[in-house]
Design an enzyme around this catalytic site. Sequence first.
Site, PDB file in Angstrom:
ATOM      1  N   GLY A 154      -2.314  -3.556  -2.148  1.00  0.00           N
ATOM      2  CA  GLY A 154      -1.118  -4.106  -1.978  1.00  0.00           C
ATOM      3  C   GLY A 154      -1.136  -4.745  -0.418  1.00  0.00           C
ATOM      4  O   GLY A 154      -2.155  -5.058   0.239  1.00  0.00           O
ATOM      5  N   SER A 203      -5.321   5.873  -0.746  1.00  0.00           N
ATOM      6  CA  SER A 203      -5.286   4.390  -0.654  1.00  0.00           C
ATOM      7  C   SER A 203      -6.562   3.538  -1.470  1.00  0.00           C
ATOM      8  O   SER A 203      -7.490   4.009  -1.049  1.00  0.00           O
ATOM      9  CB  SER A 203      -5.180   3.778   0.621  1.00  0.00           C
ATOM     10  OG  SER A 203      -5.008   2.490   0.796  1.00  0.00           O
ATOM     11  N   SER A 204      -6.289   2.684  -2.477  1.00  0.00           N
ATOM     12  CA  SER A 204      -7.187   2.191  -3.161  1.00  0.00           C
ATOM     13  C   SER A 204      -7.933   1.071  -2.111  1.00  0.00           C
ATOM     14  O   SER A 204      -7.112   0.363  -1.724  1.00  0.00           O
ATOM     15  CB  SER A 204      -6.720   1.396  -4.194  1.00  0.00           C
ATOM     16  OG  SER A 204      -6.033   2.259  -5.010  1.00  0.00           O
ATOM     17  N   SER A 239       0.821  -1.236  -0.010  1.00  0.00           N
ATOM     18  CA  SER A 239      -0.190  -0.077  -0.178  1.00  0.00           C
ATOM     19  C   SER A 239       0.820   1.264   0.030  1.00  0.00           C
ATOM     20  O   SER A 239       1.718   1.229   0.682  1.00  0.00           O
ATOM     21  CB  SER A 239      -0.918   0.003   1.339  1.00  0.00           C
ATOM     22  OG  SER A 239      -1.797   1.153   1.369  1.00  0.00           O
ATOM     23  N   GLY A 240       0.718   2.163  -0.995  1.00  0.00           N
ATOM     24  CA  GLY A 240       1.459   3.358  -1.018  1.00  0.00           C
ATOM     25  C   GLY A 240       2.598   3.348  -1.850  1.00  0.00           C
ATOM     26  O   GLY A 240       3.136   4.209  -2.023  1.00  0.00           O
ATOM     27  N   GLU A 268      -0.687  -5.797   3.101  1.00  0.00           N
ATOM     28  CA  GLU A 268      -0.854  -5.017   4.315  1.00  0.00           C
ATOM     29  C   GLU A 268      -0.627  -5.653   5.576  1.00  0.00           C
ATOM     30  O   GLU A 268      -1.037  -6.923   5.632  1.00  0.00           O
ATOM     31  CB  GLU A 268      -2.494  -4.915   4.336  1.00  0.00           C
ATOM     32  CG  GLU A 268      -2.577  -3.587   3.220  1.00  0.00           C
ATOM     33  CD  GLU A 268      -4.240  -2.997   3.421  1.00  0.00           C
ATOM     34  OE1 GLU A 268      -4.857  -3.802   4.173  1.00  0.00           O
ATOM     35  OE2 GLU A 268      -4.476  -2.211   2.415  1.00  0.00           O
ATOM     36  N   THR A 295      -1.635   2.578  -8.048  1.00  0.00           N
ATOM     37  CA  THR A 295      -2.611   3.414  -8.678  1.00  0.00           C
ATOM     38  C   THR A 295      -2.055   4.479  -9.477  1.00  0.00           C
ATOM     39  O   THR A 295      -2.540   4.636 -10.799  1.00  0.00           O
ATOM     40  CB  THR A 295      -3.509   3.920  -7.686  1.00  0.00           C
ATOM     41  OG1 THR A 295      -3.903   2.964  -6.855  1.00  0.00           O
ATOM     42  CG2 THR A 295      -4.750   4.589  -8.419  1.00  0.00           C
ATOM     43  N   ASN A 310      -1.185   5.632   3.133  1.00  0.00           N
ATOM     44  CA  ASN A 310      -1.245   6.395   1.875  1.00  0.00           C
ATOM     45  C   ASN A 310      -2.539   7.251   1.855  1.00  0.00           C
ATOM     46  O   ASN A 310      -3.611   6.844   2.378  1.00  0.00           O
ATOM     47  CB  ASN A 310      -1.583   5.270   0.758  1.00  0.00           C
ATOM     48  CG  ASN A 310      -1.781   5.816  -0.635  1.00  0.00           C
ATOM     49  OD1 ASN A 310      -1.572   6.890  -0.868  1.00  0.00           O
ATOM     50  ND2 ASN A 310      -1.785   4.945  -1.641  1.00  0.00           N
TER      51      ASN A 310
HETATM   52  N1  LIG Z   1       5.264   8.159  -9.988  1.00  0.00           N
HETATM   53  C1  LIG Z   1       4.727   9.044  -9.086  1.00  0.00           C
HETATM   54  N2  LIG Z   1       5.203  10.050  -9.065  1.00  0.00           N
HETATM   55  C2  LIG Z   1       4.711  11.065  -8.120  1.00  0.00           C
HETATM   56  N3  LIG Z   1       4.211  10.646  -6.880  1.00  0.00           N
HETATM   57  C3  LIG Z   1       4.015   9.046  -6.867  1.00  0.00           C
HETATM   58  C4  LIG Z   1       4.010   8.318  -7.948  1.00  0.00           C
HETATM   59  N4  LIG Z   1       3.810   7.266  -7.610  1.00  0.00           N
HETATM   60  C5  LIG Z   1       3.057   7.438  -6.309  1.00  0.00           C
HETATM   61  N5  LIG Z   1       3.151   8.848  -5.962  1.00  0.00           N
HETATM   62  C6  LIG Z   1       2.461   9.002  -4.763  1.00  0.00           C
HETATM   63  O1  LIG Z   1       2.206   8.152  -3.720  1.00  0.00           O
HETATM   64  C7  LIG Z   1       1.070   8.104  -3.565  1.00  0.00           C
HETATM   65  C8  LIG Z   1       0.362   6.646  -3.208  1.00  0.00           C
HETATM   66  O2  LIG Z   1       0.355   5.912  -4.630  1.00  0.00           O
HETATM   67  P1  LIG Z   1      -0.609   5.072  -5.109  1.00  0.00           P
HETATM   68  O3  LIG Z   1      -1.936   5.522  -4.349  1.00  0.00           O
HETATM   69  O4  LIG Z   1      -0.626   4.766  -6.467  1.00  0.00           O
HETATM   70  O5  LIG Z   1      -0.347   3.760  -4.130  1.00  0.00           O
HETATM   71  P2  LIG Z   1      -0.892   2.412  -4.234  1.00  0.00           P
HETATM   72  O6  LIG Z   1       0.196   1.315  -4.394  1.00  0.00           O
HETATM   73  O7  LIG Z   1      -1.974   2.324  -5.024  1.00  0.00           O
HETATM   74  O8  LIG Z   1      -1.530   2.372  -2.850  1.00  0.00           O
HETATM   75  P3  LIG Z   1      -2.870   1.402  -2.175  1.00  0.00           P
HETATM   76  O9  LIG Z   1      -2.403   0.045  -2.287  1.00  0.00           O
HETATM   77  O10 LIG Z   1      -2.808   1.967  -0.957  1.00  0.00           O
HETATM   78  O11 LIG Z   1      -3.790   1.866  -3.078  1.00  0.00           O
HETATM   79  C9  LIG Z   1       0.203   8.769  -4.331  1.00  0.00           C
HETATM   80  O12 LIG Z   1      -0.693   9.310  -3.915  1.00  0.00           O
HETATM   81  C10 LIG Z   1       1.307   9.909  -4.782  1.00  0.00           C
HETATM   82  O13 LIG Z   1       1.389  10.875  -3.982  1.00  0.00           O
HETATM   83 MG   LIG Z   2      -4.143   2.327  -5.127  1.00  0.00          MG
END
Ligand SMILES: Nc1ncnc2c1ncn2[C@@H]1O[C@H](COP(=O)(O)OP(=O)(O)OP(=O)(O)O)[C@@H](O)[C@H]1O
Ligand SMILES: [Mg+2]
Length: 1105
Positions: free
Chosen positions: A391, A163-164, A110-111, A393, A115, A160
């Site tokens: 992801g 977070s999805s 997560s984070g 957790e 996404t 996050n």
């Molecule tokens: N390539 C990137 N460039 C800039 N910021 C990023 C990038 N990837 C992720 N982030 C930052 O990290 C945060 C978390 O990313 P994201 O929501 O994609 O995580 P995730 O893997 O989908 O987590 P979860 O499993 O909780 O959904 C985003 O809100 C953003 O601020």
């Molecule tokens: Mg996500």
Amino acid sequence: MALHLGAQYILEHNVGISDAVLLDPLTEEAFIENLKKRFSHEQIYTYIGTVVVSVNPYQKLPLYTAEVIEEYRSRNIYELPPHIYAISDEAYRSMRDRNLDQCIIISGESGAGKTEASKVIMQYVAQVSGKGREIDRVKEQLLQSNPVLEAFGNAKTLRNDNSSRFGKYMDIEFDFKGDPIGGVITNYLLEKSRVASQIPGERNFHIFYQLLAGADPTFLETLKLSPKPESYGFLNKSGCITVDTIDDAREFNLVKTGMEVIGFYRAEINEVFQLVASVLKLGNVEFSHRSNSDGTDGCDIASTQELEDVAKILGCMEQNLKSALTQRTVEVKREKVKTDFSVAGAVYARDALCKAIYSRLFSWLVQRINDSIKVKTEQTKKVMGVLDIYGFEVFETNRYEQFIINYCNEKLQQIFIELTLKEEQEEYIREGIEWIHVQYFNNAVICDLIEKSGSSFSQNNNVGILAILDEQCLLPGNVTDKTFLEKMNTTCKDHPHYESRALRKNQSDRSLPHDAFRLKHYAGNVTYKVDGFIDKNNDLLYRDLSQAMYACKHNLMKKLFPEGYHKALDTRCLVNSLRNPTQKSLKRPPTAGSQFKASVQELMKNLLSKNPNYIRCIKPNDEKQSGKLDLDIVKHQVRYLGLMENIRVKRAGYAYRQVYDQFLYRYKMLADETWPSWHGDAKEGVKKILANQKIADDEIAFGKSKLFIRNPRTLFDLEETRRERMHFLATLIQKVWKGHVKREHFLLMKRSQVIISSRFRGFYGQKQYKRKKAAALLLQCCTRRWKARKLLAELKHQKRMEWAAGVIHKYYLGWKVRMNYKPKFRRIAGPKVARFMVVALRRKFLLNVRDKLPSLSPIDNKWPSSLNMYKSASDQLQVMHHRWRCRKYRRKLNESQKYTLREKATASDIFKDKKVIYPESVPHPFKGDYLNLRGDMKWKKIHSVTHDINLVFADLVHKVNRANGKIVQQLLVISSQALLVIDHHTMTLKYRIPIEYIEKISLSPFQDKLAVFHMKKPENGDKFAKKGDFIIGNEHIIEIVTKSSLCLKNKTSKMPEITISPQCSSQFGNSSVQVSFQQGAKGLEPGIPGVKVTRKKHLMLISEP
Ligand SMILES: Nc1ncnc2c1ncn2[C@@H]1O[C@H](COP(=O)(O)OP(=O)(O)OP(=O)(O)O)[C@@H](O)[C@H]1O
Ligand SMILES: [Mg+2]
């Protein structure tokens, strides 16, 4: 080629090793160090072969511009520094050009940035695929589904901010050209427990906060909401309301716009927000304790305001809702009985209802989006799937949700291992390639521990946790989370990845609570509290609640709770809120766990059917800080993601493999022997190609059916050579083709030129010929004309000569004849000619007179003109002719006409040119009896006495009194014998004057119409004569004078003397009076019209105007 800023940036920052397979030495430390080095230079992507390792930068980097996309577009994956665009491009092109369905699996905790990575892929695909109104609409809908689903399915967690809280797999569907035509989204297990409660520091789903912050006050009022999140029980418990990185109001507008773009109707959008509002409102419904008379606990709604609002929003009876929230129907001995909830029971039911509403609303949203974006045509599709699922957790307290999420991650790891480690190594052995096995941890054993089906009551104790849980849920009687744990402890006690305090091996482990079990996941150990497992797995909702929801007059709510319709359903059976809302089966619905397992298996099947591409996301630190890479945290993730094993297999193994046929087909242009076609064994052909390219033996291995290439560089070089060769071949083909086309063109031109020049020559010759012909004709004409003219002139000359000769001859002959006859001719000819001329002229004159005689009218004065010499003859002839025609005219007259003519002739003789009024009398015939007296009886009486039977004239006349000149009217009758004056009133004869008494008549030459009748001197006392002369006036004075004159002539054969003069002397009785006529008098009195008569002694003056 000039690079764009973005690409330049990437190149400039490209430090360290971009493909970890090339690391030397290959150790975990070196790998992480490399990641760190690259990370510190903002190089967040690193390859392991074709797998992209992405480290979350937690900051905006200039890596995602349109220019960068253009740079990566259609480039070989190794040409530019690692990027998601490169793998997206590879996948997109494989799908488009090789017709291979693709999936991109994004994993990480997560984070870690999954996404974000999925959005980057979609952004890339949107830009590189085709353009057009319909395509752009589809792209826009696909892109807009992100903010909508994130608003409803994402939440701020400790790890996050966005977070999805659901799993998402999206298939983007393309047509044969590679243009997006639609998509399908599959959602996995929304973490609905978050609706009712969140751990401190976390938030509920974004949409709640967005609605309160972004909706305009009037809309909030219609939803009966206050804009303060603090006033809602579901939002105010965790102590986190706002997030620095999130602007809820702005996001709300984006969500609304997104829904509109996707194609939600306005009414649907309103309904969605009404449901969101009703969840918030229901969360505020509080219960108060009540003790029932039978000793049981009951409860009441503490404050009915919220309930009222919800009832209004949803269009349901408040009472129904209240009863559903505070009571439940149970069946006791086939009888339905209502029992009260305790306060805790009611809160549980309320929360369950809210969770069910929200999770069903979320599923409906996904379904609704799918309806909008689904492919509407029946064409063959190519698919690119993007999997962004929660992801791994590990929280302080992990519950059912974490168990499910981590199970899913185990499965994903499994598929990764299957495809990248296990399958690969097995393939080497299958293909007979020399291979030293690389050790890796295969998590299949953990997957089995969780999902293996079967019954724990069988001999075989090897049953998965999910199956045990389902079994427990189905057991009648008092089943609790504790009994479930006990069952697991007995069933899984020997499993190396299962730990529990009750087991002997963990008895001394104080970190493991008694109400929990621990699983040794591939990503680490996670301790799960069993509390809530049974409940959540059952996922039950009291039937009373679903019936109450179905009874609402709210369209969407009705759709979400279709099972509420089945009133007859066993009330004992609760309703599974996860089940398909449209499903109306009466069977017990599957548990949440088994449904999830089925959908994960479905997902795995789907992914395995496609060509996989991996993005492994790594989170650099727990503080969401940019520029910080915590080595321990990264090391942990590198380990559980199995990245080192991945590198090792890649490195020890071969980066690329291909079936000989396909390899030959792709690279046959690289050897002269195989180009353009190879008819021998494919493997031999491949060998020829490789020999031609001088590829080192250790770089390649020949399997049974496939060729293996160790280094991606080799493949890259092959690709490069192929590209160059293709260029060359294309140029060659172009050259030959162009040469051929040009030659064809040239030949055509040549043929055309010959045709044109022959046609032109023909045309020119024809034109010349025509001109020459015309010129010759002209010349001919001119010559002929000249000749003819010459001839004509000659002939004319000749003719003139002949004529002259003739004339001369004639004259000569004439002269000769005259000479002979001259003496005779002169004596006789003169008088003869003269006589002849005279006769001829006379004849001509007479004929002319004959032909041009005038008409027979005696008054026609015309007469043909004549030569002077015949003037007198002509005049005589004219007189003769006139007389002749007069006589002819006269002969035609009868007696009466003759007499009239005589009278008129007499009048003419008397008056013509003497009396002014004469001309006007000429056209009027002398009528005579103007009073028609001849038939009058009184006249007859008179003439019987006087014998004046022959009446000539009768009319009223003005008689001038001789004494005083006064004028009286009398009737004058003229007979052939006498003049009679009669009183016209009495018709008595005043006096009669015999005609022979008239001696003279005088008249003036003027205008007056008076006549003075002079009488003869009286003889023998003639009484009439004694009275003397008398003056009468009448219109017909000319006629009176004429007729009386003629009567006198008839009687006496002598005309009376008629004088026409201004004066005359008269005898009035004894006195002699001078009568004088005067002209120019003014102001005449009436009497004889226009005449005034005055008597002055011997003068009587008659004045006229
Ligand atoms: N390539 C990137 N460039 C800039 N910021 C990023 C990038 N990837 C992720 N982030 C930052 O990290 C945060 C978390 O990313 P994201 O929501 O994609 O995580 P995730 O893997 O989908 O987590 P979860 O499993 O909780 O959904 C985003 O809100 C953003 O601020
Ligand atoms: Mg996500």
